[in-house]
Design an enzyme around this catalytic site. Sequence first.
Site, PDB file in Angstrom:
ATOM      1  N   HIS A 252     -10.409  -4.801  -3.270  1.00  0.00           N
ATOM      2  CA  HIS A 252      -8.941  -5.142  -2.721  1.00  0.00           C
ATOM      3  C   HIS A 252      -9.114  -5.653  -1.587  1.00  0.00           C
ATOM      4  CE1 HIS A 252      -9.965  -0.829  -2.261  1.00  0.00           C
ATOM      5  NE2 HIS A 252      -9.254  -0.882  -1.234  1.00  0.00           N
TER       6      HIS A 252
ATOM      7  N   GLN B 185     -14.927   2.513   1.285  1.00  0.00           N
ATOM      8  CA  GLN B 185     -13.848   2.140   0.157  1.00  0.00           C
ATOM      9  C   GLN B 185     -13.655   3.420  -0.529  1.00  0.00           C
ATOM     10  OE1 GLN B 185     -15.859  -0.546  -2.695  1.00  0.00           O
ATOM     11  NE2 GLN B 185     -14.239  -0.883  -3.603  1.00  0.00           N
TER      12      GLN B 185
ATOM     13  N   ASP C 174       0.976  -1.208   0.057  1.00  0.00           N
ATOM     14  CA  ASP C 174      -0.136   0.100  -0.069  1.00  0.00           C
ATOM     15  C   ASP C 174       0.812   1.299   0.053  1.00  0.00           C
ATOM     16  OD1 ASP C 174      -3.198   0.550   1.001  1.00  0.00           O
ATOM     17  OD2 ASP C 174      -1.677   2.311   1.107  1.00  0.00           O
ATOM     18  N   ILE C 175       0.669   2.334  -0.835  1.00  0.00           N
ATOM     19  CA  ILE C 175       1.490   3.425  -0.900  1.00  0.00           C
ATOM     20  C   ILE C 175       1.234   4.305   0.280  1.00  0.00           C
ATOM     21  CG2 ILE C 175      -0.542   4.917  -1.811  1.00  0.00           C
ATOM     22  CD1 ILE C 175       1.677   5.853  -4.299  1.00  0.00           C
TER      23      ILE C 175
ATOM     24  N   HIS D 273      -7.006  -5.599   2.260  1.00  0.00           N
ATOM     25  CA  HIS D 273      -5.960  -5.153   2.942  1.00  0.00           C
ATOM     26  C   HIS D 273      -5.251  -6.317   3.852  1.00  0.00           C
ATOM     27  CE1 HIS D 273      -6.665  -0.616   2.395  1.00  0.00           C
ATOM     28  NE2 HIS D 273      -8.137  -0.989   2.278  1.00  0.00           N
TER      29      HIS D 273
HETATM   30  P1  5GP Z   1      -9.864   1.518   0.610  1.00  0.00           P
HETATM   31  O1  5GP Z   1     -10.026   2.832   1.475  1.00  0.00           O
HETATM   32  O2  5GP Z   1     -10.328   1.781  -0.775  1.00  0.00           O
HETATM   33  O3  5GP Z   1     -10.170   0.296   1.457  1.00  0.00           O
HETATM   34  O4  5GP Z   1      -8.187   1.509   0.343  1.00  0.00           O
HETATM   35  C1  5GP Z   1      -7.528   2.066  -0.794  1.00  0.00           C
HETATM   36  C2  5GP Z   1      -5.941   1.982  -0.412  1.00  0.00           C
HETATM   37  O5  5GP Z   1      -5.432   1.937  -1.618  1.00  0.00           O
HETATM   38  C3  5GP Z   1      -5.519   2.956   0.550  1.00  0.00           C
HETATM   39  O6  5GP Z   1      -4.886   2.295   1.758  1.00  0.00           O
HETATM   40  C4  5GP Z   1      -4.459   3.802  -0.355  1.00  0.00           C
HETATM   41  O7  5GP Z   1      -3.143   4.140   0.398  1.00  0.00           O
HETATM   42  C5  5GP Z   1      -4.210   2.966  -1.393  1.00  0.00           C
HETATM   43  N1  5GP Z   1      -3.730   3.306  -2.813  1.00  0.00           N
HETATM   44  C6  5GP Z   1      -4.389   4.222  -3.351  1.00  0.00           C
HETATM   45  N2  5GP Z   1      -3.812   4.687  -4.538  1.00  0.00           N
HETATM   46  C7  5GP Z   1      -2.554   3.733  -4.529  1.00  0.00           C
HETATM   47  C8  5GP Z   1      -1.697   3.389  -5.430  1.00  0.00           C
HETATM   48  O8  5GP Z   1      -1.493   4.356  -6.593  1.00  0.00           O
HETATM   49  N3  5GP Z   1      -0.630   2.674  -5.077  1.00  0.00           N
HETATM   50  C9  5GP Z   1      -0.766   1.806  -4.054  1.00  0.00           C
HETATM   51  N4  5GP Z   1       0.212   1.127  -3.843  1.00  0.00           N
HETATM   52  N5  5GP Z   1      -1.611   2.174  -3.179  1.00  0.00           N
HETATM   53  C10 5GP Z   1      -2.603   2.813  -3.402  1.00  0.00           C
END
Ligand code: 5GP
Length: 133
Positions: A99, A93, A30-31, A101
């Site tokens: 995805h 989300q 994760d970035i 985590h």
């Molecule tokens: P959500 O909140 O949708 O469950 O999590 C999305 C995750 O994607 C976040 O933890 C965010 O840091 C990660 N993320 C968003 N854009 C990128 C990216 O371009 N590269 C990577 N490696 N992670 C990303």
Amino acid sequence: MASCIFCEIVAGRAPSWKVLETADAYAFLDINPVNPYHTLVIPRQHYVNVMDVAPAAWQGVMQAVKKVVDLYTEKLGMEHAQIVHSAGAAGQQDVFHLHAHVVPRHAGDGQNIKWKTHPEMRSQYDQMIARLQ
Ligand code: 5GP
Ligand code: ZN
């Protein structure tokens, strides 16, 4: 569909820190990590979340999650983890390519995911279950 950053990553058109890949899924760091080795596992094919995913694709993601967990257990001595999947904006989300985590956890890491609980809702359980019949 508008451009999807995770589709770009799995196709190799956007950079990522690859952890492992399978025939069905891709795992990368994760970035914006909450802990070291915070990892995202995504299906190769675009699905929004658990609502629209094909069961076999979901299974492929879960199998890859297990591979990541086993890898971190073996290589890093990981003993605690949280697996999180958020579905929909109100489900928190943010990226709309499915995805999971994988967040390695350890005592004293300063992280805490905690829901507000409502034990009084148990009084409605009979009606809630009946509604599903
Ligand atoms: P959500 O909140 O949708 O469950 O999590 C999305 C995750 O994607 C976040 O933890 C965010 O840091 C990660 N993320 C968003 N854009 C990128 C990216 O371009 N590269 C990577 N490696 N992670 C990303
Ligand atoms: Zn996508």
